[in-house]
Design a protein around this motif. Structure first.
Motif, PDB file in Angstrom:
ATOM      1  N   VAL A  29      55.687  -2.977  87.665  1.00  0.00           N
ATOM      2  CA  VAL A  29      56.708  -2.113  88.261  1.00  0.00           C
ATOM      3  C   VAL A  29      56.290  -1.723  89.670  1.00  0.00           C
ATOM      4  N   VAL A  30      57.203  -1.887  90.615  1.00  0.00           N
ATOM      5  CA  VAL A  30      56.994  -1.440  91.994  1.00  0.00           C
ATOM      6  C   VAL A  30      57.941  -0.272  92.252  1.00  0.00           C
ATOM      7  N   PRO A  31      57.425   0.960  92.367  1.00  0.00           N
ATOM      8  CA  PRO A  31      58.300   2.095  92.649  1.00  0.00           C
ATOM      9  C   PRO A  31      58.700   2.129  94.122  1.00  0.00           C
ATOM     10  N   GLU A  32      59.802   2.766  94.387  1.00  0.00           N
ATOM     11  CA  GLU A  32      60.278   2.896  95.764  1.00  0.00           C
ATOM     12  C   GLU A  32      59.553   4.038  96.467  1.00  0.00           C
ATOM     13  N   LYS A  33      59.107   3.792  97.680  1.00  0.00           N
ATOM     14  CA  LYS A  33      58.406   4.807  98.465  1.00  0.00           C
ATOM     15  C   LYS A  33      59.260   6.070  98.607  1.00  0.00           C
ATOM     16  N   GLY A  34      58.608   7.220  98.496  1.00  0.00           N
ATOM     17  CA  GLY A  34      59.262   8.494  98.766  1.00  0.00           C
ATOM     18  C   GLY A  34      59.907   9.148  97.575  1.00  0.00           C
ATOM     19  N   ARG A  35      59.854   8.499  96.410  1.00  0.00           N
ATOM     20  CA  ARG A  35      60.478   9.086  95.219  1.00  0.00           C
ATOM     21  C   ARG A  35      59.414   9.722  94.331  1.00  0.00           C
ATOM     22  N   ASP A  36      59.841  10.748  93.554  1.00  0.00           N
ATOM     23  CA  ASP A  36      58.857  11.499  92.782  1.00  0.00           C
ATOM     24  C   ASP A  36      59.579  12.364  91.764  1.00  0.00           C
ATOM     25  N   PHE A  37      58.802  13.112  90.981  1.00  0.00           N
ATOM     26  CA  PHE A  37      59.297  14.181  90.113  1.00  0.00           C
ATOM     27  C   PHE A  37      58.569  15.468  90.501  1.00  0.00           C
ATOM     28  N   TRP A  38      59.305  16.467  90.935  1.00  0.00           N
ATOM     29  CA  TRP A  38      58.732  17.767  91.289  1.00  0.00           C
ATOM     30  C   TRP A  38      59.875  18.762  91.443  1.00  0.00           C
ATOM     31  N   LYS A  39      59.598  20.026  91.116  1.00  0.00           N
ATOM     32  CA  LYS A  39      60.654  21.033  91.224  1.00  0.00           C
ATOM     33  C   LYS A  39      60.117  22.324  91.847  1.00  0.00           C
ATOM     34  N   LYS A  40      60.429  22.533  93.113  1.00  0.00           N
ATOM     35  CA  LYS A  40      60.374  23.814  93.831  1.00  0.00           C
ATOM     36  C   LYS A  40      58.986  24.345  94.181  1.00  0.00           C
ATOM     37  N   THR A  41      58.101  24.500  93.211  1.00  0.00           N
ATOM     38  CA  THR A  41      56.871  25.262  93.400  1.00  0.00           C
ATOM     39  C   THR A  41      56.095  24.815  94.638  1.00  0.00           C
ATOM     40  N   LEU A  42      55.672  25.773  95.441  1.00  0.00           N
ATOM     41  CA  LEU A  42      54.843  25.614  96.635  1.00  0.00           C
ATOM     42  C   LEU A  42      55.585  24.919  97.778  1.00  0.00           C
ATOM     43  N   TYR A  43      56.128  23.710  97.493  1.00  0.00           N
ATOM     44  CA  TYR A  43      56.708  22.909  98.564  1.00  0.00           C
ATOM     45  C   TYR A  43      58.170  23.253  98.839  1.00  0.00           C
ATOM     46  N   GLY A  44      58.850  23.785  97.841  1.00  0.00           N
ATOM     47  CA  GLY A  44      60.249  24.129  98.019  1.00  0.00           C
ATOM     48  C   GLY A  44      61.217  23.004  97.719  1.00  0.00           C
ATOM     49  N   PHE A  45      60.752  21.751  97.756  1.00  0.00           N
ATOM     50  CA  PHE A  45      61.675  20.638  97.528  1.00  0.00           C
ATOM     51  C   PHE A  45      61.806  20.340  96.039  1.00  0.00           C
ATOM     52  N   GLU A  46      62.832  19.554  95.726  1.00  0.00           N
ATOM     53  CA  GLU A  46      63.083  19.111  94.362  1.00  0.00           C
ATOM     54  C   GLU A  46      63.292  17.609  94.359  1.00  0.00           C
ATOM     55  N   ASP A  49      63.732  11.622  91.189  1.00  0.00           N
ATOM     56  CA  ASP A  49      64.211  10.263  91.441  1.00  0.00           C
ATOM     57  C   ASP A  49      63.121   9.216  91.264  1.00  0.00           C
ATOM     58  N   GLY A  50      61.994   9.597  90.644  1.00  0.00           N
ATOM     59  CA  GLY A  50      60.955   8.621  90.338  1.00  0.00           C
ATOM     60  C   GLY A  50      61.404   7.640  89.273  1.00  0.00           C
ATOM     61  N   ALA A  51      60.725   6.506  89.198  1.00  0.00           N
ATOM     62  CA  ALA A  51      61.061   5.461  88.228  1.00  0.00           C
ATOM     63  C   ALA A  51      60.481   5.804  86.860  1.00  0.00           C
ATOM     64  N   ALA A  52      61.345   5.894  85.843  1.00  0.00           N
ATOM     65  CA  ALA A  52      60.898   6.213  84.492  1.00  0.00           C
ATOM     66  C   ALA A  52      61.728   5.421  83.486  1.00  0.00           C
ATOM     67  N   LEU A  53      61.034   4.760  82.567  1.00  0.00           N
ATOM     68  CA  LEU A  53      61.659   3.938  81.529  1.00  0.00           C
ATOM     69  C   LEU A  53      61.546   4.704  80.218  1.00  0.00           C
ATOM     70  N   LEU A  54      62.672   5.187  79.711  1.00  0.00           N
ATOM     71  CA  LEU A  54      62.651   6.144  78.601  1.00  0.00           C
ATOM     72  C   LEU A  54      63.359   5.614  77.365  1.00  0.00           C
ATOM     73  N   ALA A  55      62.890   6.081  76.211  1.00  0.00           N
ATOM     74  CA  ALA A  55      63.540   5.837  74.929  1.00  0.00           C
ATOM     75  C   ALA A  55      63.567   7.142  74.158  1.00  0.00           C
ATOM     76  N   ASP A  56      64.459   7.233  73.187  1.00  0.00           N
ATOM     77  CA  ASP A  56      64.521   8.436  72.356  1.00  0.00           C
ATOM     78  C   ASP A  56      63.182   8.660  71.663  1.00  0.00           C
ATOM     79  N   TRP A  57      62.748   9.905  71.645  1.00  0.00           N
ATOM     80  CA  TRP A  57      61.456  10.272  71.081  1.00  0.00           C
ATOM     81  C   TRP A  57      61.661  11.242  69.931  1.00  0.00           C
ATOM     82  N   GLN A  58      61.405  10.761  68.722  1.00  0.00           N
ATOM     83  CA  GLN A  58      61.383  11.635  67.552  1.00  0.00           C
ATOM     84  C   GLN A  58      60.020  12.319  67.532  1.00  0.00           C
TER      85      GLN A  58
END
Length: 200
Positions: A29-46, A49-58
């Motif tokens: 997997v090659v992620p796209e530059k500049g994408r991430d997961f983060w919400k607010k704390t310290l930096y203020g940005f949200e 848009d990071g790359a994540a491959l998900l399935a239902d988790w019991q």
């Protein structure tokens, strides 16, 4: 011991990476530059848009993701496992480059993100496995390599009984060209005790 190996095709991308290809049992997997997961704390940005491959988790099962720590060189290069309840509640845990060395990293988000780090320079070049297992209202996050045994890196609140998803993620916030090789994605038996390591 129960192990359900997940085919890469089973997952759905919540954000498509720049490129993805399967080579044998591995997923590159090659992620796209500049994408991430983060919400607010310290930096203020949200970012969500990071790359994540998900399935239902019991959540009566544990989930594990493995990848090769061979291509991580630049600040914030990262990969691991994303536990996803929704845009306000999620956890990412894995390896992230910070201060020039690989770090075991966990970001726990409930409206705001927090971040914990532990340096593991001795893990460089190895296959890393990140594991998450629910116990009561919490998730136990552990990590190991083929040469280093399990260590518990985080116990965090994750009280959601339904609607959970989990799977591999990777982000490259600061540079082009990171390629992560994922080697394994399984659902397996949940942890029975915080102080007893799961079977390898």
């Amino acid at each position: 011991m129960f192990k359900n190996m997940i085919n890469w095709e089973t997952g759905k991308w919540i954000n498509q990476p720049l490129s993805v290809r399967q080579e044998g049992n591995h997923l590159k997997v090659v992620p796209e530059k500049g994408r991430d997961f983060w919400k607010k704390t310290l930096y203020g940005f949200e970012f969500e848009d990071g790359a994540a491959l998900l399935a239902d988790w019991q959540t009566d099962n544990a989930v594990e993701v493995s990848f090769l720590l061979t291509s991580f060189t630049e600040l914030y290069d990262q990969a691991g496992i994303l536990l996803y309840q929704g845009p306000e509640q999620w956890i990412k845990a894995g390896i992230e480059i910070n201060d020039g060395v690989p770090q075991l990293s966990a970001v726990v988000t409930d409206g705001y993100s927090d971040w914990s780090l532990t340096a593991v320079p001795e893990w460089k070049g190895e296959e890393v496995t990140i594991r998450a297992s629910i116990m009561k209202d919490a998730v136990i996050i552990r990590a190991r390599t083929e040469n280093h045994g399990w260590r518990t890196i985080r116990v965090a609140r994750f009280p959601y009984n339904s609607g959970n998803q989990a799977g591999p993620f990777t982000c490259s916030p600061t540079r082009d060209g990171l390629e992560v090789t994922f080697t394994r994605w399984v659902f397996t038996e949940a942890d029975q005790d915080l102080h007893v390591n799961p079977l390898m």
